[in-house]
Motif scaffolding. Structure first.
Motif, mmCIF file in Angstrom:
data_model
loop_
_atom_site.group_PDB
_atom_site.id
_atom_site.type_symbol
_atom_site.label_atom_id
_atom_site.label_comp_id
_atom_site.label_asym_id
_atom_site.label_seq_id
_atom_site.Cartn_x
_atom_site.Cartn_y
_atom_site.Cartn_z
ATOM 1 N N ILE A 35 -12.333 -1.606 -3.503
ATOM 2 C CA ILE A 35 -12.103 -1.910 -2.161
ATOM 3 C C ILE A 35 -10.747 -1.166 -1.501
ATOM 4 C CG2 ILE A 35 -11.648 -3.407 -0.157
ATOM 5 C CD1 ILE A 35 -14.412 -3.157 -0.769
ATOM 6 N N GLN A 36 -9.647 -1.286 -2.737
ATOM 7 C CA GLN A 36 -8.210 -0.956 -2.215
ATOM 8 C C GLN A 36 -8.063 0.483 -2.359
ATOM 9 O OE1 GLN A 36 -6.137 -2.660 -0.975
ATOM 10 N NE2 GLN A 36 -6.997 -4.840 -1.192
ATOM 11 N N SER A 37 -8.741 1.203 -3.386
ATOM 12 C CA SER A 37 -8.496 2.694 -3.301
ATOM 13 C C SER A 37 -9.496 3.204 -2.234
ATOM 14 C CB SER A 37 -9.121 3.000 -4.894
ATOM 15 O OG SER A 37 -10.760 2.746 -4.713
ATOM 16 N N PHE A 38 -10.408 2.738 -1.963
ATOM 17 C CA PHE A 38 -11.066 3.323 -0.666
ATOM 18 C C PHE A 38 -10.310 2.983 0.548
ATOM 19 C CE2 PHE A 38 -15.540 3.163 1.546
ATOM 20 C CZ PHE A 38 -15.343 4.654 1.937
ATOM 21 N N ARG A 39 -9.672 1.903 0.690
ATOM 22 C CA ARG A 39 -8.694 1.602 2.137
ATOM 23 C C ARG A 39 -7.602 2.673 1.923
ATOM 24 N NH1 ARG A 39 -6.534 -3.900 3.587
ATOM 25 N NH2 ARG A 39 -5.894 -2.622 5.147
ATOM 26 N N THR A 40 -6.833 2.664 0.627
ATOM 27 C CA THR A 40 -5.716 3.749 0.558
ATOM 28 C C THR A 40 -6.046 5.074 1.020
ATOM 29 O OG1 THR A 40 -4.759 2.308 -1.398
ATOM 30 C CG2 THR A 40 -3.955 4.377 -1.072
ATOM 31 N N LEU A 41 -7.202 5.481 0.392
ATOM 32 C CA LEU A 41 -7.509 6.986 0.801
ATOM 33 C C LEU A 41 -7.774 7.114 2.426
ATOM 34 C CD1 LEU A 41 -7.981 9.750 -0.641
ATOM 35 C CD2 LEU A 41 -10.379 9.010 -1.116
ATOM 36 N N CYS A 42 -8.475 6.122 2.630
ATOM 37 C CA CYS A 42 -8.910 6.441 4.307
ATOM 38 C C CYS A 42 -7.822 6.229 5.101
ATOM 39 C CB CYS A 42 -10.098 5.317 4.802
ATOM 40 S SG CYS A 42 -11.672 5.800 3.934
ATOM 41 N N PHE A 43 -6.890 5.288 4.775
ATOM 42 C CA PHE A 43 -5.792 4.952 5.512
ATOM 43 C C PHE A 43 -4.808 6.354 5.501
ATOM 44 C CE2 PHE A 43 -1.457 3.481 5.844
ATOM 45 C CZ PHE A 43 -1.323 3.043 6.995
ATOM 46 N N LYS A 44 -4.884 6.855 4.309
ATOM 47 C CA LYS A 44 -3.930 8.299 4.118
ATOM 48 C C LYS A 44 -4.518 9.263 5.173
ATOM 49 C CE LYS A 44 -0.353 6.597 1.376
ATOM 50 N NZ LYS A 44 0.807 6.497 1.894
ATOM 51 N N VAL A 45 -5.647 9.640 4.993
ATOM 52 C CA VAL A 45 -6.355 10.843 5.718
ATOM 53 C C VAL A 45 -6.221 10.389 7.161
ATOM 54 C CG1 VAL A 45 -8.753 11.507 6.050
ATOM 55 C CG2 VAL A 45 -7.888 11.136 3.571
ATOM 56 N N THR A 46 -6.643 9.214 7.684
ATOM 57 C CA THR A 46 -6.311 8.893 9.024
ATOM 58 C C THR A 46 -4.993 8.956 9.529
ATOM 59 O OG1 THR A 46 -7.993 7.086 8.777
ATOM 60 C CG2 THR A 46 -6.424 6.975 10.618
ATOM 61 N N ASN A 47 -3.887 8.925 8.718
ATOM 62 C CA ASN A 47 -2.320 9.206 9.099
ATOM 63 C C ASN A 47 -2.409 10.711 9.098
ATOM 64 O OD1 ASN A 47 -1.788 6.452 9.333
ATOM 65 N ND2 ASN A 47 -0.555 6.358 7.410
ATOM 66 N N GLU A 48 -2.846 11.218 8.092
ATOM 67 C CA GLU A 48 -2.692 12.688 8.040
ATOM 68 C C GLU A 48 -3.202 13.722 9.078
ATOM 69 O OE1 GLU A 48 -0.974 14.825 6.493
ATOM 70 O OE2 GLU A 48 -1.893 16.793 6.707
#
Ligand SMILES: [Zn+2]
Length: 151
Positions: free
Chosen positions: A39-52
């Motif tokens: 869950i955490q890795s999925f969240r981290t990745l989605c969050f970073k892509v969203t920011n980008e």
């Protein structure tokens, strides 16, 4: 009468992965940690892509000169993706809250042994009923035409 399990490539990949995760993480504690990390890795990745994507979008609004690498994604594509990712991030946040509850549970060594024992029985079985039920989700989501129109 038992229904034949689907053998398409998506399902076969799911069966293999499902069994691997039981084989390699056969205790309650290991499943807790695995799912938390997942869950955490999925969240981290989605969050970073969203920011980008947000950064790219605001850069475009203030600057007409774009480099070639960024031009291949259209503004509409980015805006749509941001909408979708916003929902996904909210869902993942909810899942994380639920996972925290699961994480609070501690299991005794005797019960952990039971988990290992059942995992041994479960993982090699190619027709595990629970797995087939889980996999229906994979099949249904992309094809459900009514899913978007309802809500
Ligand atoms: Zn299938």
């Amino acid at each position: 009468m038992a229904e034949e399990p689907c053998q398409c490539s998506d399902c076969q990949r799911f069966y293999k992965e499902h069994d691997r995760l039981i084989r390699e993480f056969p205790t309650f504690k290991q499943q807790q940690e695995l799912n938390w990390a997942s869950i955490q890795s999925f969240r981290t990745l989605c969050f970073k892509v969203t920011n980008e994507l947000q950064r790219q979008l605001s850069e475009r609004e203030s600057n007409e000169d774009l480099n070639l690498e960024e031009k291949h994604i259209s503004d509409i594509e980015i805006t749509d993706a941001l909408d979708e990712l916003e929902s996904v991030n909210a869902y993942l946040y909810s899942i994380e809250a639920l996972m925290e509850k699961i994480f609070d549970t501690k299991i005794s060594n005797n019960i952990e042994s039971k988990f290992r024992e059942i995992a041994d029985e479960l993982a090699p079985d190619p027709l595990n009923v629970d797995r087939l039920v889980l996999n229906r989700l994979f099949h249904q989501t992309p094809d459900l035409p009514d899913k978007k129109t309802i809500d």
